[in-house]
Write a protein that holds these residues in place. Structure first.
Motif, PDB file in Angstrom:
ATOM      1  N   UNK A 184      10.749   8.921  -6.585  1.00  0.00           N
ATOM      2  CA  UNK A 184       9.946  10.625  -7.076  1.00  0.00           C
ATOM      3  C   UNK A 184      10.481  11.939  -6.545  1.00  0.00           C
ATOM      4  N   UNK A 185      11.252  11.658  -5.067  1.00  0.00           N
ATOM      5  CA  UNK A 185      12.300  12.718  -4.647  1.00  0.00           C
ATOM      6  C   UNK A 185      10.558  12.648  -2.761  1.00  0.00           C
ATOM      7  N   UNK A 186       9.736  12.132  -2.646  1.00  0.00           N
ATOM      8  CA  UNK A 186       9.089  12.363  -1.919  1.00  0.00           C
ATOM      9  C   UNK A 186       8.832  11.684  -0.667  1.00  0.00           C
ATOM     10  N   UNK A 187       9.159  12.321   0.403  1.00  0.00           N
ATOM     11  CA  UNK A 187       9.260  11.652   1.917  1.00  0.00           C
ATOM     12  C   UNK A 187       7.565  11.547   2.718  1.00  0.00           C
ATOM     13  N   UNK A 188       7.657  11.519   3.126  1.00  0.00           N
ATOM     14  CA  UNK A 188       6.458  12.009   4.411  1.00  0.00           C
ATOM     15  C   UNK A 188       6.778  12.803   4.939  1.00  0.00           C
ATOM     16  N   UNK A 189       6.786  14.097   4.579  1.00  0.00           N
ATOM     17  CA  UNK A 189       7.036  15.359   5.267  1.00  0.00           C
ATOM     18  C   UNK A 189       5.799  15.590   6.556  1.00  0.00           C
ATOM     19  N   UNK A 190       4.475  15.118   5.987  1.00  0.00           N
ATOM     20  CA  UNK A 190       3.235  15.488   6.643  1.00  0.00           C
ATOM     21  C   UNK A 190       2.020  14.009   5.981  1.00  0.00           C
ATOM     22  N   UNK A 191       1.009  14.048   7.065  1.00  0.00           N
ATOM     23  CA  UNK A 191       0.048  13.317   6.358  1.00  0.00           C
ATOM     24  C   UNK A 191       0.504  11.930   7.629  1.00  0.00           C
ATOM     25  N   UNK A 192      -0.454  10.909   8.090  1.00  0.00           N
ATOM     26  CA  UNK A 192      -0.513  10.468   8.493  1.00  0.00           C
ATOM     27  C   UNK A 192      -1.198   8.499   7.880  1.00  0.00           C
ATOM     28  N   UNK A 193      -0.454   7.465   8.598  1.00  0.00           N
ATOM     29  CA  UNK A 193      -1.193   6.536   8.815  1.00  0.00           C
ATOM     30  C   UNK A 193      -1.530   6.037  10.185  1.00  0.00           C
ATOM     31  N   UNK A 194      -2.594   5.834  10.784  1.00  0.00           N
ATOM     32  CA  UNK A 194      -2.842   5.082  11.342  1.00  0.00           C
ATOM     33  C   UNK A 194      -3.120   3.029  11.387  1.00  0.00           C
ATOM     34  N   UNK A 195      -2.416   2.669  11.934  1.00  0.00           N
ATOM     35  CA  UNK A 195      -2.721   0.373  11.527  1.00  0.00           C
ATOM     36  C   UNK A 195      -3.298   0.113  12.712  1.00  0.00           C
ATOM     37  N   UNK A 196      -4.855  -0.088  12.850  1.00  0.00           N
ATOM     38  CA  UNK A 196      -5.059  -1.413  13.694  1.00  0.00           C
ATOM     39  C   UNK A 196      -5.171  -2.839  13.532  1.00  0.00           C
ATOM     40  N   UNK A 238       0.711  -0.937   0.034  1.00  0.00           N
ATOM     41  CA  UNK A 238       0.020  -0.126   0.326  1.00  0.00           C
ATOM     42  C   UNK A 238       0.812   1.298  -0.211  1.00  0.00           C
ATOM     43  N   UNK A 239       0.230   2.416  -0.641  1.00  0.00           N
ATOM     44  CA  UNK A 239       1.105   3.501  -0.862  1.00  0.00           C
ATOM     45  C   UNK A 239       0.735   4.851  -0.087  1.00  0.00           C
ATOM     46  N   UNK A 240       1.038   5.193   0.143  1.00  0.00           N
ATOM     47  CA  UNK A 240       0.699   5.700   1.569  1.00  0.00           C
ATOM     48  C   UNK A 240       1.623   7.475   0.721  1.00  0.00           C
ATOM     49  N   UNK A 241       0.587   7.613  -0.116  1.00  0.00           N
ATOM     50  CA  UNK A 241       1.532   9.548  -0.648  1.00  0.00           C
ATOM     51  C   UNK A 241       1.785  10.208   0.486  1.00  0.00           C
ATOM     52  N   UNK A 242       2.618  11.239   0.381  1.00  0.00           N
ATOM     53  CA  UNK A 242       3.044  12.391   0.888  1.00  0.00           C
ATOM     54  C   UNK A 242       1.784  13.644   1.457  1.00  0.00           C
ATOM     55  N   UNK A 243       1.642  13.547   3.060  1.00  0.00           N
ATOM     56  CA  UNK A 243      -0.258  14.659   2.969  1.00  0.00           C
ATOM     57  C   UNK A 243      -0.992  13.320   3.240  1.00  0.00           C
ATOM     58  N   UNK A 244      -1.504  12.301   3.405  1.00  0.00           N
ATOM     59  CA  UNK A 244      -2.402  11.559   2.825  1.00  0.00           C
ATOM     60  C   UNK A 244      -2.717  11.014   4.432  1.00  0.00           C
ATOM     61  N   UNK A 245      -4.234  10.573   4.935  1.00  0.00           N
ATOM     62  CA  UNK A 245      -4.456  10.461   6.236  1.00  0.00           C
ATOM     63  C   UNK A 245      -5.328   9.221   6.288  1.00  0.00           C
ATOM     64  N   UNK A 246      -4.487   7.701   6.593  1.00  0.00           N
ATOM     65  CA  UNK A 246      -4.867   6.233   6.192  1.00  0.00           C
ATOM     66  C   UNK A 246      -5.519   6.521   8.056  1.00  0.00           C
ATOM     67  N   UNK A 247      -7.044   5.990   8.016  1.00  0.00           N
ATOM     68  CA  UNK A 247      -6.883   4.922   8.817  1.00  0.00           C
ATOM     69  C   UNK A 247      -7.501   2.779   8.401  1.00  0.00           C
TER      70      UNK A 247
END
Length: 283
Positions: free
Chosen positions: A162-174, A127-136
């Motif tokens: 693509x030179x993209x990190x993860x400077x904002x966003x979140x992934x909550x995994x349960x 699962x690719x979580x793009x920078x700025x995404x908010x996943x629950x």
């Protein structure tokens, strides 16, 4: 016990009318010498291809999400029940994608139920979580006493190619796992920009994953420990018959290869068959 399909819907209202709300409910049953997809109910853009049988009686099913990606406000609910003696493997044809959010949250709920002497392998591609995404994301697994389960979850945070990190966003995994109706494993993990960079978190690794195997023994624990050897960013433990394997890597495909190697070590004992890679992984 068959889950109530209607009750799987998230009761919270969706304020974004452009968002997708999709549900899929699958039921697997043993018929003669093979497992069949005995029930398939869906609502919204979430379905499956016809079953495949590359290894005889085990039913291989590919989840399809036609929009190709998930955005803020989308809600996906997947349920699968594997009846007594049935054997099923569920995977995806491509990586899942959670896109950048303007502040809203995308949700995915997976509910799996495995009966006595039944087996389920839950092996989605990353699962690719793009920078700025908010996943629950919530994973609920209900095991009978003598059920068999192998599953993994692999996340790629940002897109380093693509030179993209993860400077904002979140992934909550349960993760919530019950055995014979009793909760015996509960995990909550929050990944955000701080966790992505911190030494106590991912330390800049873009890929992270967890693999679960049940039932497992100390012999399988030892085999995976030997596979890991001195390699860094790999770990495994055994808790009440549940093998928990974790990894970090700079690329999701490298982490998936590690989990495939673990799968090769344990599948014969847990599922009773040698590894058979889903055909879709080769396309």
């Amino acid at each position: 016990m068959r889950p109530d399909f209607a009750s799987l819907s998230n009761p919270d209202p969706i304020t974004d009318l452009s968002a997708w709300e999709a549900e899929l409910n699958l039921g697997f049953a043993q018929r003669g010498d093979k497992t069949v997809l005995a029930r398939r109910e869906h609502r919204g853009p979430l379905t499956v291809q016809r079953p495949f049988y590359p290894e005889g009686g085990v039913c291989h099913v590919y989840l399809l999400h036609p929009p190709g990606g998930i955005v803020a406000g989308d809600r996906l609910t997947i349920a699968a029940t594997v009846e007594h003696d049935a054997q099923a493997l569920i995977t995806t044809p491509a990586a899942g994608k959670f896109y950048r959010s303007g502040g809203g949250e995308a949700r995915q709920n997976v509910n799996l139920q495995i009966a006595e002497n039944a087996s389920l392998e839950w092996l989605p591609q990353e699962t690719i979580v793009y920078e700025g995404a908010r996943l629950n994301s919530s994973m609920n697994i209900d095991l009978a006493d003598r059920a068999h389960f192998i599953g993994w979850e692999i996340l790629a945070l940002g897109r380093p190619a693509a030179g993209e990190g993860f400077d904002n966003g979140s992934a909550n995994l349960n993760w919530r796992i019950s055995r014979a109706g009793r909760l015996f494993y509960l995990e909550r993990l929050r990944l955000d920009a701080e966790a992505f960079q911190a030494r106590w978190g991912l330390f800049g690794h873009s890929a992270c994953g967890t693999m679960l195997v049940y039932p497992a023994t100390p012999l399988q624990l030892g085999a995976v420990q030997e596979l890991i050897g001195d390699e860094s960013n790999r770990g495994v433990t055994l808790i009440e018959g549940l093998l928990i394997c974790r990894g970090l890597d700079r690329r999701a495909d490298l982490l998936k290869s590690f989990f495939e190697a673990v799968w090769g070590l344990v599948r014969g004992d847990v599922i009773g068959k040698e590894v058979c890679l889903p055909r879709i992984w080769a396309t």
